[in-house]
Design an enzyme around this catalytic site. Structure first.
Site, PDB file in Angstrom:
ATOM      1  CB  CYS C 105      -5.605  -4.809   0.164  1.00 14.30           C
ATOM      2  SG  CYS C 105      -5.005  -3.709   1.601  1.00 14.30           S
ATOM      3  CB  ILE C 231      -1.867   6.908   1.026  1.00 10.33           C
ATOM      4  CG1 ILE C 231      -1.781   6.162   2.463  1.00 10.33           C
ATOM      5  CG2 ILE C 231      -3.159   7.471   0.657  1.00 10.33           C
ATOM      6  CD1 ILE C 231      -1.878   6.986   3.543  1.00 10.33           C
ATOM      7  CG  HIS C 354      -1.746  -0.684  -2.208  1.00  5.40           C
ATOM      8  ND1 HIS C 354      -2.864  -1.494  -2.960  1.00  5.40           N
ATOM      9  CD2 HIS C 354      -2.011  -1.315  -0.892  1.00  5.40           C
ATOM     10  CE1 HIS C 354      -3.394  -2.506  -2.181  1.00  5.40           C
ATOM     11  NE2 HIS C 354      -2.903  -2.332  -0.847  1.00  5.40           N
TER      12      HIS C 354
END
Lengths: 132, 349, 407
Positions: C105, C231, C354
């Protein structure tokens, strides 16, 4: 995880908590490390079989299961500090009410998962409270 | 040559379902079932337990009780009718998990409920012949009963491991002799690939269980020239509470002789673990010098009878691992829905 | 500080980097479930947007860095750098070098760091740093499984660990040790949704209440679904230039004051203390040292709130709250727009969304937008210094940037 060799090469580690210990700084490692994090190339690692007792550092009850773990949900996942020092991540069997930070646990032999109905069954170590 | 039990270890999952709960679902008369079967509740495996994990836990208890080095074990044989793999041994899993690999042999056994004692006899042969130093024989099952079938009231989960050796100083119990009685009697079976066994109903009784148990037991008594009164304890395969009581009576064993080993009312039929569980529960309380007479039965059909004499060493090793009564206390009762999930009767996509 | 074994010649320790670097163009795509768009569609949109914003042209571009966590798992596509260069029109005629950067990430943050170093070193002048993830081409089970690969697959994943599960264990111990409450965790989500309402690109533009969070389904106790970032599909890009020529391309260049990165153990269980992300602490210390700034000097920060507890740990680890007081500080409104230190004005990972590889770039785009004074209703008035904090996995990688309005 559908890789037989990847599982197989660590069968002793998973079944019997086989790790390593650095002769130089005396730190224990589980899973085993080939390089000591403190002494690096000056360290000397030897095999060590952990006793299998420890205590819960933190835990969660997982409702939304990881892929392949749906049939076990909800399940308790915990970070366990083994008595020799290192911490590991494992499921803890039993009622969530009996589990707290600091609960003493011991290792047991369980199914970790399987690759569907046709694939391999993965066995290994989970933990149960010492006084269930 | 003296051959005997160096150590033993049992394992029973902590979950139980009561007869009432199963009867509630199928509209059966629980009271009549309990009276007929003399079983009140049965053990249920956790979602992540199977015959292999149960065999490992039992074997680890046997090893803890024995104190011997696992590398001395020359053979691991696991008897079960619920091996997790059709092809690939349970016994290699057990051997690896107790640290007995790699200089040893291993194989799985199947003979309905007597696969564990069949494994034990093979270990006796290998140990007695000097081929191996120690042999580990295990009976473990997560037995199957089809939803709504009579078997569902008794088909339970559990296992027992026996470490067999020949060094007299190491033996907790001497196996004085063994005798088997075998015929081809299709009283119960499970076809390859089928999830649940089929059985012959009442045909499993007289031509199956009773014919083989009584003939096996009588054969050994005659061979040794002993009578039931020579024994302190009797153990008979316990598919329910009624059959072993009746067999004992037919043979001349008393209620008192079979009481310590009769664990089926509380945990159900552990199949390959059943007779061995009775032996383990009896060893848990037997005194040095006591004699135990045991007969296992496996559908298909056959019986294995054993004459066992407990040694002084039993007192030393008994408390190094949990006893059967310790293992079965504090059960967690579950309802049929959870039982169905634990047993894989509810399939997730 | 545990674990700091900094080399004296690192820029973080006061040694000047070779050239100052400025951001001269930025662009975020819409974040959300972009069913009609492919990965290449959204990266091209972000890239072209950033280039237009800066007034450079394609032939000026010396290099492209792209943060992408798991093209292989999400769209069954590797070699993302080449793909993006190609579809951005930078390959067949211009042959611009393109490099994919991966740190779970933190891939976006790390791509930015690589791009900055490329310019600072003098090797490149105009560099595009982009980040993108296309996560909804697979089902949520598959997406979660791909994300779980950012943890230790063998020694966490095989035990049944999920990312919510790992952060839930952080939350549990934080609550146990510091008295942090579920309500305080929920306040993070409430604030970030409030900010998201003010951000046109945000995935979630609706306000929520503490009760909404507490009544949402439990994912991994004590974390509810509203404690978790979603998501998301999305891409972000920015254009970098040496500071000395930045004004040639932009009226409002924003300057890089610090770039810092730190590592920690891949598995959460091997950390010194699971309630502190040492990688964040060390990276922040390096960043403050390099920028010659302190936490009090920072006007706003975009932190890696993949879960509500992560924002609470982050503001503690970055020095905006005393250890253990992150929950209280949040509850008191100190991290809201208009508060002492506005955190996640974009809506954060929680509400803005994200798209894992894009997040680190999006954070920088938000800071640039704020420092330029272009943030509209969510503008932090008079902001001079902003910080981005991008985390990989459960804290094995942390990358921090400090941006400034003045050179």
């Amino acid at each position: 995880m559908s890789s037989v060799p990847r599982f197989w090469r660590n069968i002793g580690v998973r079944y019997n908590l086989e790790g390593t210990r650095c002769k130089e700084c005396e730190e224990y490692f589980y899973p085993p490390r080939n390089v000591c994090v403190n002494c690096r190339r000056m360290g000397e690692l030897e095999p060590y079989k952990f006793k299998g007792t420890g205590e819960i550092v933190s835990y969660t009850l997982i409702h939304t299961a990881a892929k392949g773990f749906e049939d076990q949900a909800p399940y308790t996942l915990a970070i366990i500090k083994l008595d020799e020092g290192p911490c590991l991540t494992s499921q803890v069997i039993g009622d969530i009410d009996k589990i707290q930070i600091g609960t003493r646990v011991k290792s047991v032999f369980r199914k970790l998962g399987e690759d569907g109905e046709r694939g391999m069954i993965y066995y290994g170590t989970k933990f149960v409270p010492l006084d269930p | 040559m003296t051959i005997g039990i160096v150590s033993y270890g049992a394992y029973v999952p902590r979950y139980r379902i009561k007869i009432e709960e199963i009867a509630r679902l199928w509209g059966d008369d629980a009271k009549a079932l309990k009276n007929g079967l003399m079983v009140y509740e049965k053990s249920v495996p956790d979602v992540d337990e199977d015959a292999a994990t149960i065999a490992v836990e039992a074997a680890r208890n046997a090893m803890a009780r024995s104190g011997v080095l696992p590398s001395r074990i020359g053979a691991v044989y696991t008897g079960s009718e619920s091996h997790p793999y059709a092809v690939k041994p349970t016994s290699t899993i057990v051997a690896q998990a107790i640290g007995a690999t790699p200089e040893m042999t291993a194989a799985d056994f199947e003979f309905a409920c007597k696969a564990g004692t069949a494994a034990l006899q093979v270990c006796m042969g290998l140990v007695g012949s000097g081929m191996i130093d120690l042999g580990l024989a295990i009976g473990a099952d997560v037995s199957q009963g089809a939803p709504g079938d009579a078997l569902e009231y008794t088909a339970a989960a559990g296992g027992v491991a026996c470490l067999i050796g020949r060094n007299e100083s190491e033996l907790a119990a001497i196996i004085e002799d063994t005798y088997s009685f075998t015929t081809d009697t299709p009283d119960f079976w499970r076809r390859e690939g089928m999830p649940y066994p089929e059985h012959g109903g009442r045909f499993t009784g007289e031509p199956g269980y009773f014919r083989h148990v009584t003939n096996g037991a009588k054969g050994l008594l005659e061979k040794l020239g002993t009578t039931p009164s020579d024994y302190d304890y009797g153990v008979f395969h316990q598919p329910n509470g009624k059959f072993p009581r009746k067999a004992a009576k037919m043979l001349g064993f008393t209620k008192e002789q079979i009481a310590p080993g009769l664990v089926v009312p509380k945990i159900g039929n552990t199949y390959s673990g059943s007779c061995l569980m009775g032996i383990a529960a009896t060893l848990d309380q037997a005194k040095p010098g006591d004699r135990i007479f045991a007969t296992a039965f496996g559908s298909g059909a056959g019986s294995d009878a054993f004459s066992i004499r407990v040694t002084d060493r039993i007192e030393e090793i008994r408390n190094r691992a949990p006893t059967v009564s310790e293992l079965i206390k504090n059960p967690v009762y579950i309802d049929y829905a959870r039982y169905a999930r634990h047993k894989g009767k509810i399939r997730l996509a | 500080m545990p674990g700091i074994k900094a080399r004296s010649d690192w820029p973080e320790n006061g040694v000047d980097i070779m050239r100052d670097v400025a951001i001269i163009g930025v662009k975020n795509t819409k974040f959300g479930e972009l069913w009609e768009c492919s990965l290449r569609d959204i990266v091209v949109e972000a890239g072209i947007g950033a280039i237009q914003d800066s007034s450079v042209s394609g032939k000026d571009i010396d290099a492209l860095y792209i943060g992408n966590m798991s093209g292989g798992r999400f769209i069954d596509q590797e070699h993302i750098g080449a793909l993006i260069a190609d579809y951005s029109g930078l390959s067949r005629n211009l042959h611009v070098p393109a490099t994919r950067v991966e740190a779970a990430c933190a891939s976006g943050g790390l791509a930015l760091r690589q791009a900055i170093m490329s310019v600072a070193s003098g090797y490149s002048d105009i560099v595009v740093a982009a980040g993108a993830e296309k996560m909804t081409d697979v089902g949520s089970d598959e997406a979660s499984s791909a994300l779980a690969a950012a943890a230790d697959r063998e020694w966490e994943g095989m035990a049944g660990a999920t990312f919510p599960g790992l952060y839930a264990m952080i939350a549990r111990l934080h609550m146990h040790r510091y008295g942090t409450t579920s309500e305080q965790l929920a306040e993070v989500a409430v604030k970030n949704h409030r900010n998201g309402c003010l951000n046109p690109i945000a995935q979630y533009k609706h306000a929520i209440t503490v009760d909404d969070v507490l009544n949402s389904i439990m994912v991994a106790d004590p974390l509810h679904i509203f404690d978790c970032s979603p998501i998301t599909d999305g891409a972000s890009a920015l254009v970098l230039a040496p500071a000395e020529i930045a004004r040639k391309y932009s009226d409002t260049p924003i300057y890089i004051k610090a770039i810092a990165q730190a590592s920690d153990t891949i598995a959460l269980h091997d950390r010194r203390d699971i309630t502190t992300l040492d990688a964040s602490v060390v990276a922040a210390k390096r960043a403050y040292s390099m920028a010659k700034l302190a936490p009090e000097d920072i006007d706003l920060v975009e932190v890696h709130d993949c879960f509500t507890i992560a924002e609470i740990c982050a503001i503690e680890d970055l020095g905006f709250a005393e250890k253990g007081k992150g929950g209280v500080v949040t509850e008191n409104g100190e991290t809201a727009i208009g508060g002492r230190i506005p955190v996640n004005t974009s809506g954060g990972l929680k509400a803005c969304g994200h798209p894992v590889g894009a997040t680190g770039i999006k954070q920088a785009v938000e800071i640039v937008t704020q420092l330029r004074g272009d943030a509209g209703k969510r503008q932090v008035e008079g902001a001079e210094y902003g910080m981005t904090h991008n985390v990989g996995g459960s804290g094995a990688t942390a990358v921090i940037h400090i941006l400034s309005r003045e050179r």
